[in-house]
Design an enzyme around this catalytic site. Structure first.
Site, PDB file in Angstrom:
ATOM      1  N   GLN A  12      -4.414  -1.704   9.631  1.00 52.36           N
ATOM      2  CA  GLN A  12      -4.352  -3.039   9.034  1.00 52.36           C
ATOM      3  C   GLN A  12      -4.924  -4.074   9.989  1.00 52.36           C
ATOM      4  O   GLN A  12      -4.553  -4.134  11.157  1.00 52.36           O
ATOM      5  CB  GLN A  12      -2.890  -3.369   8.670  1.00 52.36           C
ATOM      6  CG  GLN A  12      -2.727  -4.660   7.912  1.00 52.36           C
ATOM      7  CD  GLN A  12      -3.364  -4.642   6.523  1.00 52.36           C
ATOM      8  OE1 GLN A  12      -3.268  -3.664   5.781  1.00 52.36           O
ATOM      9  NE2 GLN A  12      -4.054  -5.717   6.174  1.00 52.36           N
ATOM     10  N   ASP A  72     -10.790   2.746   3.910  1.00 49.15           N
ATOM     11  CA  ASP A  72     -11.184   1.340   3.755  1.00 49.15           C
ATOM     12  C   ASP A  72     -12.699   1.235   3.603  1.00 49.15           C
ATOM     13  O   ASP A  72     -13.204   0.232   3.119  1.00 49.15           O
ATOM     14  CB  ASP A  72     -10.781   0.537   5.007  1.00 49.15           C
ATOM     15  CG  ASP A  72      -9.523  -0.293   4.775  1.00 49.15           C
ATOM     16  OD1 ASP A  72      -9.172  -0.520   3.599  1.00 49.15           O
ATOM     17  OD2 ASP A  72      -8.902  -0.713   5.776  1.00 49.15           O
ATOM     18  N   LYS A 121       0.838  -1.203   0.000  1.00 50.44           N
ATOM     19  CA  LYS A 121       0.000   0.000   0.000  1.00 50.44           C
ATOM     20  C   LYS A 121       0.871   1.252   0.000  1.00 50.44           C
ATOM     21  O   LYS A 121       0.645   2.201  -0.751  1.00 50.44           O
ATOM     22  CB  LYS A 121      -0.939  -0.019   1.216  1.00 50.44           C
ATOM     23  CG  LYS A 121      -2.024  -1.080   1.085  1.00 50.44           C
ATOM     24  CD  LYS A 121      -2.789  -1.329   2.367  1.00 50.44           C
ATOM     25  CE  LYS A 121      -3.755  -2.501   2.164  1.00 50.44           C
ATOM     26  NZ  LYS A 121      -4.479  -2.911   3.360  1.00 50.44           N
TER      27      LYS A 121
END
Ligand code: NAP
Length: 285
Positions: free
Chosen positions: A97, A120, A53
């Protein structure tokens, strides 16, 4: 003649080129899009995901910060870091994460992220925006699937779409995005008695299960669009999806479309993360 491939790598490259241009334009006005990624603990798979990422940000002109903490980090300490990133004007997206160490409640953590920076799209607020059709940041994987379907040119309006899987991160938001695009939706899951009965009537199938050969050649209609979200390993340890790719591609015929695994949905997920970060920055979020 077999179904046409939907090339997620190529689509991803095209979208990323556009993201890079828009990020540069924004940076020129002093608002370089910024993503903060928080990793707690030393799960090796998570470390690879966050590295990818951060690297994708660097390659496309986005600013990124990777914060790594030991598994002993307390929930309060993590929430304090999120509060500080929520207030940081150089950061437009905050991503924690998953999975987190067991002593940290993931729901509390996701809820702490400002919805305007929830790139997200996993928070209850972001889910509410999607449910009610308000503008907002959409979960990356299902949004990437929508882009893949769009790229086929097959219109969704009035079509029957079957989503296999009902997770909060993939299946449910996928169904809502398809609904918003005027498709008629069936959502299947592990308690659906006869999956094939539904998929055989589907113009679009999105498989998000995590089990090989969930969709086989006898379960699809010729000319359908098949999007394979699954990430599994075969006996040789190779990456494969939920769809029995070769025979299903054959059964779809030349009018059908199918995503490969790898090279389908996978590359799109990080691309949509970049897109969300850019969107948050452009919105002045
Ligand atoms: P998940 O939370 O485990 O959900 C799986 C869903 O599949 C559940 O709703 C489950 O039903 C359903 N299911 C299980 N067995 C089934 C069966 N035999 N028939 C029909 N439905 C069945 O998984 P997820 O997070 O949604 O992810 C799904 C897959 O996509 C995984 O392989 C994951 O690795 C992959 N994935 C890929 C990406 C990417 O970027 N390519 C991103 C995210 C996920 P119940 O609800 O009844 O248990």
């Amino acid at each position: 003649m077999t179904a046409q491939l939907i090339d997620g790598t190529a689509l991803s490259q095209r979208l990323r080129a556009d993201i890079g241009r828009r990020a540069a334009a924004l940076a020129a006005t002093g608002r370089r899009p910024g993503l903060a990624v928080i990793l707690v603990g030393d799960d090796p798979a998570s470390a690879v995901y966050v590295r990818n990422k951060v690297r994708a940000c660097a390659e496309h002109g986005l600013h990124s910060v990777l914060e790594r903490y030991p598994a002993t980090l307390s929930q309060d300490e993590l929430l304090a870091r999120i509060a500080s990133l929520n207030a940081d004007p150089a950061i437009h997206g905050v991503l924690v994460q998953m999975p987190l160490p067991v002593h940290i409640d993931p729901h509390a953590v996701i809820a702490a992220i400002d919805v305007r920076k929830d790139v997200d799209g996993f928070s209850v607020d972001a889910a509410g925006e999607l449910l009610t059709g308000l503008p907002g940041l959409r979960p990356c994987t299902p949004w990437g699937c929508m882009k893949l379907i769009e790229s086929t040119g097959v219109p969704l309006r009035g079509r029957h779409a079957v989503v296999i899987g009902r997770s909060n991160t993939v299946g449910k938001p996928m169904a809502l995005l398809l609904l918003q695009a005027d498709a008629t939706i069936t959502v299947c899951h592990s308690r659906t008695p006869d999956l094939g009965e539904h998929t055989r009537r589907a113009d679009i199938v999105v498989a998000a299960v995590g089990r090989r050969h969930t969709v086989t050649a006898d379960m699809v209609k010729p000319g359908a669009v098949i999007i394979d979200v699954g990430m599994n390993r075969d006996e040789q340890g190779r990456l494969c999806g939920d769809v029995d790719f070769g025979p299903v591609r054959e059964a779809l015929g030349p009018a059908g479309f199918i995503t490969p695994v790898p090279g389908g949905v996978g590359p799109m997920t990080i691309t949509m993360l970049l897109a969300n970060t850019l969107q948050a920055a452009e919105a002045g979020r």
